[in-house]
Design a protein around this motif. Sequence first.
Motif, PDB file in Angstrom:
ATOM      1  N   ASN A 253       0.824  -1.237   0.069  1.00  0.00           N
ATOM      2  CA  ASN A 253       0.050  -0.034   0.026  1.00  0.00           C
ATOM      3  C   ASN A 253       0.987   1.358  -0.005  1.00  0.00           C
ATOM      4  OD1 ASN A 253      -2.526  -1.532   0.310  1.00  0.00           O
ATOM      5  ND2 ASN A 253      -2.135  -1.656   2.298  1.00  0.00           N
ATOM      6  N   VAL A 254       0.596   2.062  -0.977  1.00  0.00           N
ATOM      7  CA  VAL A 254       1.398   3.258  -1.123  1.00  0.00           C
ATOM      8  C   VAL A 254       0.574   4.459  -0.696  1.00  0.00           C
ATOM      9  CG1 VAL A 254       2.860   4.856  -2.430  1.00  0.00           C
ATOM     10  CG2 VAL A 254       2.997   2.437  -2.711  1.00  0.00           C
ATOM     11  N   VAL A 255       0.675   5.250   0.408  1.00  0.00           N
ATOM     12  CA  VAL A 255      -0.284   6.475   0.607  1.00  0.00           C
ATOM     13  C   VAL A 255       0.857   7.642   0.493  1.00  0.00           C
ATOM     14  CG1 VAL A 255      -1.625   7.410   2.286  1.00  0.00           C
ATOM     15  CG2 VAL A 255      -1.643   5.136   2.123  1.00  0.00           C
ATOM     16  N   VAL A 256       0.173   8.725  -0.244  1.00  0.00           N
ATOM     17  CA  VAL A 256       0.933   9.676  -0.418  1.00  0.00           C
ATOM     18  C   VAL A 256      -0.078  10.929   0.263  1.00  0.00           C
ATOM     19  CG1 VAL A 256       1.939  11.635  -1.957  1.00  0.00           C
ATOM     20  CG2 VAL A 256       1.638   9.119  -2.623  1.00  0.00           C
ATOM     21  N   ALA A 257       0.399  11.671   1.098  1.00  0.00           N
ATOM     22  CA  ALA A 257      -0.029  12.685   1.989  1.00  0.00           C
ATOM     23  C   ALA A 257       0.727  13.993   2.324  1.00  0.00           C
ATOM     24  CB  ALA A 257      -0.663  12.007   3.096  1.00  0.00           C
ATOM     25  N   GLY A 258       0.312  14.968   2.530  1.00  0.00           N
ATOM     26  CA  GLY A 258       0.864  16.212   2.805  1.00  0.00           C
ATOM     27  C   GLY A 258       1.324  16.494   4.294  1.00  0.00           C
ATOM     28  N   LYS A 259       2.200  17.192   4.881  1.00  0.00           N
ATOM     29  CA  LYS A 259       2.306  17.456   6.215  1.00  0.00           C
ATOM     30  C   LYS A 259       2.077  19.140   6.550  1.00  0.00           C
ATOM     31  CE  LYS A 259       7.498  18.070   5.875  1.00  0.00           C
ATOM     32  NZ  LYS A 259       8.881  17.625   6.310  1.00  0.00           N
ATOM     33  N   HIS A 260       2.059  19.953   5.345  1.00  0.00           N
ATOM     34  CA  HIS A 260       2.048  21.137   5.587  1.00  0.00           C
ATOM     35  C   HIS A 260       0.534  21.598   6.001  1.00  0.00           C
ATOM     36  CE1 HIS A 260       6.023  21.991   5.130  1.00  0.00           C
ATOM     37  NE2 HIS A 260       6.263  21.144   4.176  1.00  0.00           N
ATOM     38  N   PRO A 261       0.280  22.666   6.582  1.00  0.00           N
ATOM     39  CA  PRO A 261      -1.302  23.246   6.678  1.00  0.00           C
ATOM     40  C   PRO A 261      -1.780  23.269   5.480  1.00  0.00           C
ATOM     41  CG  PRO A 261       0.190  24.374   8.309  1.00  0.00           C
ATOM     42  CD  PRO A 261       1.225  23.607   7.281  1.00  0.00           C
ATOM     43  N   ALA A 262      -2.879  22.831   5.534  1.00  0.00           N
ATOM     44  CA  ALA A 262      -3.924  22.876   3.861  1.00  0.00           C
ATOM     45  C   ALA A 262      -5.324  22.757   4.470  1.00  0.00           C
ATOM     46  CB  ALA A 262      -3.233  21.506   3.306  1.00  0.00           C
ATOM     47  N   PRO A 263      -5.955  23.222   3.535  1.00  0.00           N
ATOM     48  CA  PRO A 263      -7.446  22.960   3.630  1.00  0.00           C
ATOM     49  C   PRO A 263      -7.914  21.623   3.851  1.00  0.00           C
ATOM     50  CG  PRO A 263      -6.938  24.414   1.619  1.00  0.00           C
ATOM     51  CD  PRO A 263      -5.643  23.791   2.053  1.00  0.00           C
ATOM     52  N   GLN A 264      -8.945  21.399   4.503  1.00  0.00           N
ATOM     53  CA  GLN A 264      -9.798  20.273   4.881  1.00  0.00           C
ATOM     54  C   GLN A 264     -11.045  20.492   4.029  1.00  0.00           C
ATOM     55  OE1 GLN A 264      -7.976  17.658   6.649  1.00  0.00           O
ATOM     56  NE2 GLN A 264      -6.500  19.471   6.075  1.00  0.00           N
ATOM     57  N   TRP A 265     -11.357  19.207   3.220  1.00  0.00           N
ATOM     58  CA  TRP A 265     -12.514  19.289   2.516  1.00  0.00           C
ATOM     59  C   TRP A 265     -13.841  18.366   3.001  1.00  0.00           C
ATOM     60  CZ3 TRP A 265     -11.378  22.955  -0.317  1.00  0.00           C
ATOM     61  CH2 TRP A 265      -9.988  23.352  -0.871  1.00  0.00           C
ATOM     62  N   LEU A 266     -13.476  17.335   3.473  1.00  0.00           N
ATOM     63  CA  LEU A 266     -14.727  16.470   3.846  1.00  0.00           C
ATOM     64  C   LEU A 266     -14.659  16.141   5.490  1.00  0.00           C
ATOM     65  CD1 LEU A 266     -14.180  13.837   1.303  1.00  0.00           C
ATOM     66  CD2 LEU A 266     -15.574  15.713   0.963  1.00  0.00           C
ATOM     67  N   THR A 267     -15.926  15.903   5.822  1.00  0.00           N
ATOM     68  CA  THR A 267     -16.231  15.730   7.405  1.00  0.00           C
ATOM     69  C   THR A 267     -15.835  14.256   7.181  1.00  0.00           C
ATOM     70  OG1 THR A 267     -18.408  14.974   6.819  1.00  0.00           O
ATOM     71  CG2 THR A 267     -18.163  17.058   7.526  1.00  0.00           C
ATOM     72  N   MET A 268     -15.524  13.843   8.568  1.00  0.00           N
ATOM     73  CA  MET A 268     -15.373  12.230   8.688  1.00  0.00           C
ATOM     74  C   MET A 268     -16.342  11.157   8.067  1.00  0.00           C
ATOM     75  SD  MET A 268     -13.158   9.811   9.271  1.00  0.00           S
ATOM     76  CE  MET A 268     -11.996  10.474  10.233  1.00  0.00           C
ATOM     77  N   ASP A 269     -17.551  11.436   8.012  1.00  0.00           N
ATOM     78  CA  ASP A 269     -18.655  10.689   7.604  1.00  0.00           C
ATOM     79  C   ASP A 269     -18.341  10.803   5.974  1.00  0.00           C
ATOM     80  OD1 ASP A 269     -19.449   9.786   9.870  1.00  0.00           O
ATOM     81  OD2 ASP A 269     -21.145  11.318   9.771  1.00  0.00           O
TER      82      ASP A 269
END
Length: 788
Positions: free
Chosen positions: A577-593
């Motif tokens: 499994n390869v997961v690519v994700a950022g570490k810097h402050p960034a906008p959040q788009w989706l609620t958990m649900d």
Amino acid sequence: MTTNTLTPDLLYKIDAYWRAANYLSVGQIFLYDNPLLKRPLVLADVKLMLLGHWGTTPGQNFIYVHLNRVINKYDLDMIYVCGPGHGGPAVVGNTYLEGTYSEIYPDISQDEAGLQKLFLQFSFPGGIPSHASPECPGSIHEGGELGYSLSHSFGAVFDNPDLIVACVIGDGEAETGPLATAWQSNKFLDPITDGAVLPILHLNGYKISNPTVLARIEHEELEQFLRGCGWEPYFVEGDEPEVMHQLMAGTLEKAIEDIKSIQSNARSNNNTARPRWPMIVLKSPKGWTGPEIVDGLQIEGTFRAHQVPLHPHNKPEHLKLLDDWMRSYRPEELFDEQGRLKPELAELAPKSERRMGANPHANGGILLRDLRMPDFRDYAASVPIPGAPGIGDTHVLGPFLRDVAKLNQTQRNFRVFGPDETLSNGLEAMFETTQRQWDAATVPNDQYLAPAGRVMEMLSEHQCEGWLEGYLLTGRHGLFNCYEAFIHIIDSMFNQHAKWLKVTAHLPWRRKIASLNYLLTSHVWRQDHNGFTHQDPGFIDHVVNKKAEVVRVYFPPDANCLLSVMDHCLRSRHYVNVVVAGKHPAPQWLTMDAAIKHCTQGIGIWQWASNDQAVAPDVVMACCGDVPTLETLAAVSILREHLPELKIRVVNVVDLMKLQPASEHPHGLSDTDFDELFTKDKPVIFAYHAYPWLIHRLTYRRTNHANIHVRGYKEEGTITTPFDMTVLNDLDRFHLVMDTIDRLPQTGDKGIYLKQQLKDKLIEHKQHIEKYGQDMPEIRNWKWSNSI
């Protein structure tokens, strides 16, 4: 060691067992028929195509029989790692002699008919590879993995306090960078909670056609080198079998007693001082006991023994040499008339799971236990509206991983690995519950170091990967976090592990292991201060070359999606499994649900960002990756403000493999589902995290492929601002809008004027960053608005 450890009777039996292993090894390389030599060899008894490696094999057979003896004497829990992986005849032959092979493969029976099949299958179509391979019981190390044996071995013994890994290291293998670095792994071994690795440097002098470095330096220099790496080396040197058996027997006993003493002292007295672990240097001739002279050339003890020293079909005079060679092992003393190993020799092998071929640690899925997992929903980022500010996605993930480690402290079956980047990659929360494992010296200003810990850091991607692979292969769970650009260092290691997973998935007796999980962060679009050298997302292209049944690639666009994806990956089995994700402050788009639903589907329309409800869209704006998602939504906001008549559909991709047809990947969308998302004939502007041609490769069979226009990284980078990185690669919001206008002639003059405004903006952007060193306020402060 000069004492006679072995009685005359035991000496004879051990030598006979060694001869039996050598006989089986030569038979595997050469024989098509006549496995017990009940008649003189004829050419029809010899395989037409001879493949295999003899040179390392007799030394490994020698080591294996002596390990069997100490396993019995000390009741050891031990597995065997074959570093010179081409010595496949040795591990196959020895697991056959101990009975494991026939238990797993009943058709390879312990009789003449079974011997016939054992010999024929080796390097033969429809048979088995010539190296140590997944098909061989007891193996956790693939023959193609030259250089990784020692790091795999250490990974296997972490959190396995009773396990000893006998790691045979070829002196050619010892020249590789990963192996040379792996000697330092002894600084990361806790003698209280971990097992032990017994390295056996097999010094037989040659590679394929060159001498090895460690064989050509002075004894004193070699000893100083090994001692300088923190080992206590014991030397076994010579070529006279009787003398060598006694030397090896006494030396192995000394090494095992050293290991037991170190562990007893540490565990009884809570002594955390770093010990000097024993190792063995076995110096023996390459091709030991094989033909000495062939065609007037020295074979034994030279590079010419490396592969197949005789070729009877090309040189018929070699047939007699082969016959003499095999009869020199006196098979009539080793096997009865039915082809069974004589009972007095068979009893030398350990019993049941003490056999190295039957040890459950070498089939880690047998020992694998599910992780105790916290509810990832409890770590959700607050997203009251799309575009809410975030602290950095991996910083949100950190507490979740912290609690995974905490919940599994008792089971001791989860670790996080990384090359000195756990803090840098935003996983600092790990250190609220654990430390970095470290057994070397410490000073007062050190941070998060302890003899036992759940975090493994060494500034070598090779070691982190090898440790993690060994940990997984022996039945545990883990995560490798790394800067995206430098995960390339382990490309070949990933290759071999993916091949291992592919092969073992089709071996019924091999149990599935926990997935190899990569978290790639500090990625290409946010390497502002490091620049061009740190900007490379190409590992993804490398990964998707492997079998679809093995690889999975995820691009969560925000923290809640990252939590959902990582929970899934840690629970999964037998994947990479390869997961690519950022570490810097960034906008959040989706609620958990919403994130759970989106990640479960892997791809979907973001209706809140689209305005094509109930009508066909004019354009599909697709995005995959956190920064591409941000720039796509910013582009959509510009289009909807200035060209409100356009109908825009926003499609976000989390699971990259959704883009492939279902016939090509288990996660792939059907053509119908793909067409419903991307239409059959509308322009698709696709903003992608990595190299754009991969999207074309994944979608080339799709109906609308000709209308898919991809923007991604095109090898443009430097030390610059975050937004300028996207501008340099035409992935920014302004270019995405212009790309859209170019494909929608109905935008007319309004589109032409908007393009001109955006071109002016790009000039303004360049002037601003060159004057102020940061992006324009309208870029830095941009927010999504639902009022568009």
